[in-house]
Design a protein around this motif. Structure first.
Motif, mmCIF file in Angstrom:
data_model
loop_
_atom_site.group_PDB
_atom_site.id
_atom_site.type_symbol
_atom_site.label_atom_id
_atom_site.label_comp_id
_atom_site.label_asym_id
_atom_site.label_seq_id
_atom_site.Cartn_x
_atom_site.Cartn_y
_atom_site.Cartn_z
ATOM 1 N N SER A 53 0.852 -1.198 0.000
ATOM 2 C CA SER A 53 0.000 0.000 0.000
ATOM 3 C C SER A 53 0.878 1.235 0.000
ATOM 4 C CB SER A 53 -0.923 0.011 1.227
ATOM 5 O OG SER A 53 -0.168 0.075 2.427
ATOM 6 N N GLY A 54 0.298 2.333 -0.425
ATOM 7 C CA GLY A 54 1.014 3.593 -0.463
ATOM 8 C C GLY A 54 1.526 3.906 -1.860
ATOM 9 N N SER A 55 2.290 4.968 -1.982
ATOM 10 C CA SER A 55 2.837 5.360 -3.281
ATOM 11 C C SER A 55 4.245 5.901 -3.109
ATOM 12 C CB SER A 55 1.946 6.404 -3.969
ATOM 13 O OG SER A 55 1.842 7.567 -3.174
ATOM 14 N N ALA A 56 5.029 5.779 -4.175
ATOM 15 C CA ALA A 56 6.417 6.242 -4.154
ATOM 16 C C ALA A 56 6.794 6.741 -5.527
ATOM 17 C CB ALA A 56 7.357 5.111 -3.732
ATOM 18 N N LYS A 57 7.712 7.694 -5.572
ATOM 19 C CA LYS A 57 8.191 8.188 -6.855
ATOM 20 C C LYS A 57 9.563 7.594 -7.149
ATOM 21 C CE LYS A 57 9.917 12.525 -4.830
ATOM 22 N NZ LYS A 57 9.780 14.004 -4.876
ATOM 23 N N VAL A 58 9.826 7.401 -8.431
ATOM 24 C CA VAL A 58 11.067 6.792 -8.883
ATOM 25 C C VAL A 58 11.879 7.863 -9.604
ATOM 26 C CG1 VAL A 58 12.084 4.919 -10.227
ATOM 27 C CG2 VAL A 58 9.836 4.612 -9.163
ATOM 28 N N THR A 141 5.074 10.211 -24.648
ATOM 29 C CA THR A 141 4.030 10.881 -25.425
ATOM 30 C C THR A 141 3.614 12.172 -24.753
ATOM 31 O OG1 THR A 141 3.216 8.751 -26.239
ATOM 32 C CG2 THR A 141 1.714 10.613 -26.397
ATOM 33 N N LEU A 142 3.472 12.108 -23.418
ATOM 34 C CA LEU A 142 3.092 13.293 -22.653
ATOM 35 C C LEU A 142 4.122 14.401 -22.834
ATOM 36 C CD1 LEU A 142 0.962 14.268 -20.480
ATOM 37 C CD2 LEU A 142 2.643 13.569 -18.774
ATOM 38 N N SER A 143 5.404 14.040 -22.766
ATOM 39 C CA SER A 143 6.468 15.036 -22.886
ATOM 40 C C SER A 143 6.564 15.609 -24.291
ATOM 41 C CB SER A 143 7.815 14.408 -22.488
ATOM 42 O OG SER A 143 7.796 13.986 -21.154
ATOM 43 N N ALA A 144 6.353 14.738 -25.292
ATOM 44 C CA ALA A 144 6.571 15.162 -26.678
ATOM 45 C C ALA A 144 5.404 15.932 -27.263
ATOM 46 C CB ALA A 144 6.869 13.933 -27.538
ATOM 47 N N LEU A 145 4.177 15.602 -26.871
ATOM 48 C CA LEU A 145 3.009 16.118 -27.579
ATOM 49 C C LEU A 145 2.115 17.046 -26.760
ATOM 50 C CD1 LEU A 145 1.894 12.835 -29.416
ATOM 51 C CD2 LEU A 145 3.361 14.676 -30.281
ATOM 52 N N CYS A 146 2.245 17.045 -25.459
ATOM 53 C CA CYS A 146 1.308 17.807 -24.623
ATOM 54 C C CYS A 146 1.913 19.131 -24.175
ATOM 55 C CB CYS A 146 0.899 16.977 -23.409
ATOM 56 S SG CYS A 146 0.018 15.477 -23.853
ATOM 57 N N SER A 147 1.041 20.066 -23.862
ATOM 58 C CA SER A 147 1.470 21.397 -23.440
ATOM 59 C C SER A 147 2.119 21.341 -22.060
ATOM 60 C CB SER A 147 0.266 22.338 -23.397
ATOM 61 O OG SER A 147 -0.612 21.960 -22.338
ATOM 62 N N GLY A 148 2.831 22.420 -21.740
ATOM 63 C CA GLY A 148 3.464 22.510 -20.430
ATOM 64 C C GLY A 148 2.447 22.456 -19.302
ATOM 65 N N GLU A 149 1.312 23.136 -19.475
ATOM 66 C CA GLU A 149 0.282 23.103 -18.442
ATOM 67 C C GLU A 149 -0.248 21.689 -18.244
ATOM 68 O OE1 GLU A 149 -4.138 24.473 -18.614
ATOM 69 O OE2 GLU A 149 -2.989 26.198 -17.878
ATOM 70 N N HIS A 150 -0.459 21.002 -19.352
ATOM 71 C CA HIS A 150 -0.942 19.625 -19.296
ATOM 72 C C HIS A 150 0.036 18.745 -18.517
ATOM 73 C CE1 HIS A 150 -3.071 16.145 -21.421
ATOM 74 N NE2 HIS A 150 -2.100 15.584 -20.739
ATOM 75 N N ARG A 151 1.328 18.832 -18.846
ATOM 76 C CA ARG A 151 2.331 18.006 -18.182
ATOM 77 C C ARG A 151 2.419 18.330 -16.695
ATOM 78 N NH1 ARG A 151 5.373 19.829 -22.545
ATOM 79 N NH2 ARG A 151 6.948 20.798 -21.217
ATOM 80 N N LEU A 152 2.352 19.616 -16.370
ATOM 81 C CA LEU A 152 2.462 20.010 -14.969
ATOM 82 C C LEU A 152 1.247 19.549 -14.171
ATOM 83 C CD1 LEU A 152 3.929 21.440 -12.707
ATOM 84 C CD2 LEU A 152 2.870 23.590 -13.441
ATOM 85 N N CYS A 153 0.051 19.670 -14.735
ATOM 86 C CA CYS A 153 -1.158 19.226 -14.022
ATOM 87 C C CYS A 153 -1.108 17.723 -13.752
ATOM 88 C CB CYS A 153 -2.407 19.584 -14.823
ATOM 89 S SG CYS A 153 -2.796 21.354 -14.836
ATOM 90 N N ALA A 154 -0.640 16.956 -14.752
ATOM 91 C CA ALA A 154 -0.510 15.512 -14.564
ATOM 92 C C ALA A 154 0.508 15.203 -13.476
ATOM 93 C CB ALA A 154 -0.105 14.851 -15.877
ATOM 94 N N TYR A 155 1.592 15.947 -13.468
ATOM 95 C CA TYR A 155 2.636 15.745 -12.460
ATOM 96 C C TYR A 155 2.101 16.052 -11.067
ATOM 97 C CZ TYR A 155 7.173 16.142 -10.146
ATOM 98 O OH TYR A 155 8.238 15.971 -9.293
ATOM 99 N N GLN A 158 -0.137 13.308 -9.752
ATOM 100 C CA GLN A 158 0.599 12.104 -9.372
ATOM 101 C C GLN A 158 1.384 12.285 -8.083
ATOM 102 O OE1 GLN A 158 2.794 11.527 -13.089
ATOM 103 N NE2 GLN A 158 1.728 9.588 -13.349
ATOM 104 N N ASN A 159 1.862 13.489 -7.840
ATOM 105 C CA ASN A 159 2.823 13.688 -6.762
ATOM 106 C C ASN A 159 2.268 14.456 -5.568
ATOM 107 O OD1 ASN A 159 5.474 13.078 -5.910
ATOM 108 N ND2 ASN A 159 6.105 15.174 -6.291
ATOM 109 N N SER A 160 0.980 14.693 -5.528
ATOM 110 C CA SER A 160 0.386 15.375 -4.377
ATOM 111 C C SER A 160 0.080 14.362 -3.273
ATOM 112 C CB SER A 160 -0.883 16.117 -4.784
ATOM 113 O OG SER A 160 -1.833 15.217 -5.307
ATOM 114 N N HIS A 161 0.105 14.836 -2.051
ATOM 115 C CA HIS A 161 -0.203 14.002 -0.884
ATOM 116 C C HIS A 161 -1.189 14.760 -0.003
ATOM 117 C CE1 HIS A 161 0.090 11.245 2.389
ATOM 118 N NE2 HIS A 161 0.825 12.034 3.153
ATOM 119 N N LYS A 162 -2.347 14.159 0.191
ATOM 120 C CA LYS A 162 -3.431 14.801 0.955
ATOM 121 C C LYS A 162 -3.748 16.181 0.376
ATOM 122 C CE LYS A 162 -2.535 12.283 5.239
ATOM 123 N NZ LYS A 162 -2.202 12.353 6.677
ATOM 124 N N ASN A 163 -3.803 16.230 -0.950
ATOM 125 C CA ASN A 163 -4.159 17.445 -1.706
ATOM 126 C C ASN A 163 -3.113 18.556 -1.607
ATOM 127 O OD1 ASN A 163 -6.442 16.583 -2.981
ATOM 128 N ND2 ASN A 163 -7.881 17.622 -1.641
#
Length: 217
Positions: A53-58, A141-155, A158-163
């Motif tokens: 359980s839980g999450s981790a970044k690589v 694909t995300l890095s090559a084709l999506c906007s900076g805002e799109h990539r940052l929102c996805a990031y 993925q990387n938020s904890h308790k909002n």
């Protein structure tokens, strides 16, 4: 890192991976706190870990010392599978807990014979590696084709904890492929749009729905 006694649930999890025959004295449950390293790039890693359980970044470290986020584990999967298949004694990446992270640790040196011939485990291992390859393609694909805002929102999602999103912004800019200045402009726009709010602890997510919409393909 805290060592926790194995329970029947942990033994059942080992059985799911076909590892019911490994000696339990060679296994243990390890609990990592948020921000704690699970393994460190270049350092010996004698375990293969099954995430409970839980999450981790690589992360990988770039030549100039910046931390580049590669991917995330969320609630399941294996850590150390790439090192196992490549016969690497040292970790090829740094894995850092984002939330409380519970893992079953299987000692590789004492279980190597079983792991190398266990067909059920090797099938799981192959599936895990295929999933990581697919995720890597998605990230490209995300890095090559999506906007900076799109990539940052996805990031951020993925990387938020308790909002709360509180990563080091210089590392974030390297991970999402944009300058620090441009990253800061997008964060300001997300705050003005009522999606984020700057707080002492980091950026608090006010509108998860809109953040997800802006991060989707």
């Amino acid at each position: 890192m805290e060592n926790i006694p194995l329970t029947k649930a942990h033994e059942n999890k080992l059985a799911e991976y076909g590892l019911e025959n490994v000696p339990l004295q060679s296994c243990g449950c390890q609990r990592f706190a948020p921000g704690e390293n699970v393994c460190q790039e270049g350092v010996s890693m004698p375990w293969i870990l099954i995430v409970i359980s839980g999450s981790a970044k690589v992360c990988r470290t770039t030549p100039d010392g910046k931390s580049l986020i590669l991917c995330y584990y969320i609630s399941s999967g294996l850590i150390g599978d790439i090192e196992l298949m490549m016969r690497q004694k040292n970790a090829t990446t740094t894995v850092k807990a984002i939330t409380d992270l519970d893992c079953i640790a299987v000692n590789y040196p004492t279980c190597a014979d079983e792991l190398s011939v266990n067909l059920r485990f090797l099938n799981f291992l192959g599936g895990e590696l295929a999933a990581k390859l697919s995720k890597s393609s998605d990230n490209y694909t995300l890095s090559a084709l999506c906007s900076g805002e799109h990539r940052l929102c996805a990031y951020i999602l993925q990387n938020s904890h308790k909002n709360v999103f509180s990563d080091i912004l210089t590392d974030v800019s390297a991970s999402v492929g944009m300058s620090y200045r441009h990253l800061f402009r997008i964060l300001g726009k997300l705050c003005r749009d009522g999606i984020l709010e700057k707080r002492e602890s980091g950026y608090y997510i006010l509108n998860n729905i809109e953040l997800k919409r802006r991060s989707s393909f």
